[in-house]
Design a protein around this motif. Structure first.
Motif, PDB file in Angstrom:
ATOM      1  N   GLY A  34      42.907 137.161 -33.119  1.00 55.07           N
ATOM      2  CA  GLY A  34      44.122 136.517 -32.495  1.00 55.07           C
ATOM      3  C   GLY A  34      43.818 136.134 -31.099  1.00 55.07           C
ATOM      4  O   GLY A  34      44.745 135.157 -30.804  1.00 55.07           O
ATOM      5  N   GLY A  35      42.806 136.859 -30.392  1.00 49.88           N
ATOM      6  CA  GLY A  35      42.821 136.191 -29.026  1.00 49.88           C
ATOM      7  C   GLY A  35      43.725 136.493 -28.081  1.00 49.88           C
ATOM      8  O   GLY A  35      43.766 136.129 -27.059  1.00 49.88           O
ATOM      9  N   GLY A  45      49.827 135.134 -40.022  1.00 48.10           N
ATOM     10  CA  GLY A  45      48.481 135.196 -40.567  1.00 48.10           C
ATOM     11  C   GLY A  45      47.798 136.396 -39.952  1.00 48.10           C
ATOM     12  O   GLY A  45      47.277 137.363 -40.876  1.00 48.10           O
ATOM     13  N   LEU A  46      48.149 136.821 -38.518  1.00 43.56           N
ATOM     14  CA  LEU A  46      47.332 138.143 -38.196  1.00 43.56           C
ATOM     15  C   LEU A  46      48.125 139.076 -38.665  1.00 43.56           C
ATOM     16  O   LEU A  46      47.477 140.195 -39.012  1.00 43.56           O
ATOM     17  N   SER A  47      49.413 139.010 -39.113  1.00 43.24           N
ATOM     18  CA  SER A  47      50.305 140.188 -39.595  1.00 43.24           C
ATOM     19  C   SER A  47      49.815 140.614 -41.139  1.00 43.24           C
ATOM     20  O   SER A  47      49.609 141.716 -41.378  1.00 43.24           O
ATOM     21  N   LEU A  48      49.531 139.465 -41.857  1.00 42.68           N
ATOM     22  CA  LEU A  48      49.141 139.636 -43.197  1.00 42.68           C
ATOM     23  C   LEU A  48      47.833 140.519 -43.098  1.00 42.68           C
ATOM     24  O   LEU A  48      47.371 141.428 -43.860  1.00 42.68           O
ATOM     25  N   LEU A  49      46.800 139.981 -42.128  1.00 45.31           N
ATOM     26  CA  LEU A  49      45.691 140.833 -42.132  1.00 45.31           C
ATOM     27  C   LEU A  49      45.627 142.317 -41.478  1.00 45.31           C
ATOM     28  O   LEU A  49      45.255 143.126 -42.287  1.00 45.31           O
ATOM     29  N   VAL A  83      42.044 143.131 -34.899  1.00 42.62           N
ATOM     30  CA  VAL A  83      42.567 142.162 -35.389  1.00 42.62           C
ATOM     31  C   VAL A  83      43.384 141.217 -34.259  1.00 42.62           C
ATOM     32  O   VAL A  83      43.175 139.838 -34.177  1.00 42.62           O
ATOM     33  N   PHE A  84      44.010 141.601 -33.407  1.00 42.30           N
ATOM     34  CA  PHE A  84      44.824 140.890 -32.538  1.00 42.30           C
ATOM     35  C   PHE A  84      44.134 140.429 -31.261  1.00 42.30           C
ATOM     36  O   PHE A  84      44.276 139.493 -30.541  1.00 42.30           O
TER      37      PHE A  84
END
Length: 350
Positions: free
Chosen positions: A112-113, A267-271, A107-108
């Motif tokens: 997230g890049g 947004g990344l944390s929700l995913l 994810v990150f």
């Protein structure tokens, strides 16, 4: 002197916000309320703070110890009657941590890049302070690490109680007015509470416990409870003050972060959290047939959130919160072990 007045003002504002959050029935109001208001100040009004201001580290440690005492006091001799079940659930939990690390890294790093070091330590499903320290030592982006780790805890301790409340049809955890503290603790117990906290803190530091300000007092209260020497009951007013101070301290850690970075991180944390909660359900379903605990208690035990709130949710389900607490302690310790064991490899390859 200016820093002292600012800290006092933030605590007063945090207390007011926490009280307001409690009126709306929000989960963990005296932690989340101060955290949110102080995070807003740190990101939107940092120029109004004294130059070089930082929330008192020592004050935060003292009140983290209070929360540790409250949790440790839930460890009773009756809890160990379930010891045979721990072999199954602890094994599943260790595997769960590894899967979460892989998923979150994807994810990150990919979505997230983030650079590889930052993505790796942002992926930690526990050990907030340890992941920050190890990530900083490895050269990660501290601001992003801080953001992702705090958001993980905030989202889990907010979303899971609300989700369970909707599922069960009634508020659970602190949203339902449940607390691990008591309102009838005599003032004569306060010196014993202070001595237990101090002994746990310094003992934890001496024995190099991870997050000794929390785990040291937790261990001290657990030992006193199991041996029957003294049961550490924390008055509810002290627990609320502790949560206000800790919430303010966490919120002020957002100083210097832009709103754009926070929104992207959210947004990344929700995913990330959504995936981990789905994995927690899968693992809970996988082990429920081997243990006596119901599915909802196992889900809470696997959820990568705050120890205190998950214990409160368990208590509201009329389950022993110490069962849930032990699994969260194990999750944190195992996560730290994974991170420390992986650190040399991360430095060499990332």
């Amino acid at each position: 002197m200016a820093h002292i007045f600012v800290t006092f003002g933030l605590i007063c504002l945090g207390a007011l916000t926490g009280w307001g959050a409690s009126l709306f029935g929000l989960p963990l109001p005296y932690l989340i309320g101060p955290l949110v208001i102080c995070a807003l100040i740190a990101t939107a009004l940092p120029h109004h703070l004294p130059e070089g201001y930082a929330f008192s580290h020592r004050l935060r440690q003292v009140f983290i110890g209070v929360i540790g005492l409250m949790i440790g006091a839930q460890v009773t001799p009756e809890l160990f009657a379930s010891a045979p079940e721990f072999a199954v659930t602890f094994t599943a939990l260790a595997l769960f941590i590894g899967v979460c690390l892989v998923y979150n890294f994807w994810v990150f790093r990919i979505l997230g890049g983030y650079d590889r070091v930052t993505a790796f330590y942002s992926s930690s499903p526990g050990g907030l302070y340890e992941s920050l320290a190890l990530g900083e030592a490895a050269g990660g982006n501290v601001a992003r690490l801080t953001l992702q780790q705090f958001l993980r805890v905030i989202i889990v301790v907010t979303a899971l109680p609300i989700g369970l409340s909707l599922w069960l049809g009634e508020p659970v955890g602190s949203a339902g007015g449940v607390t691990l503290a008591r309102d009838d603790v005599p003032w004569t117990d306060l010196p014993f509470i202070v001595m237990a906290g101090a002994a746990g803190y310094f003992g934890g530091k001496l024995m190099r416990f991870p997050a000794a300000q929390l785990t040291g007092p937790m261990a001290a209260a657990a030992i006193l409870s199991v041996t029957g020497i003294f049961h550490v009951d924390i008055p509810i007013w002290l627990v609320n003050i502790a949560q206000i101070v800790v919430g303010c301290a966490l919120g002020m850690r957002f100083t210097g972060l832009s709103r754009g970075l926070i929104l992207r991180g959210a947004g990344l944390s929700l995913l990330s959290v959504g995936g981990m909660l789905a994995l927690a359900m899968v693992f809970a379903v996988g082990v429920v047939q081997f243990v006596e605990e119901p599915l909802d208690v196992l889900l809470i035990s696997f959820a990568p959130g705050g120890v205190t709130e998950m214990s409160l949710v368990a208590l509201s389900l009329q389950a022993n919160p110490a069962f849930v607490t032990l699994h969260h302690i194990f999750r944190i310790l195992m996560t730290v072990v994974w991170l420390m064991a992986s650190a040399p490899w991360v430095r060499r390859n990332f």
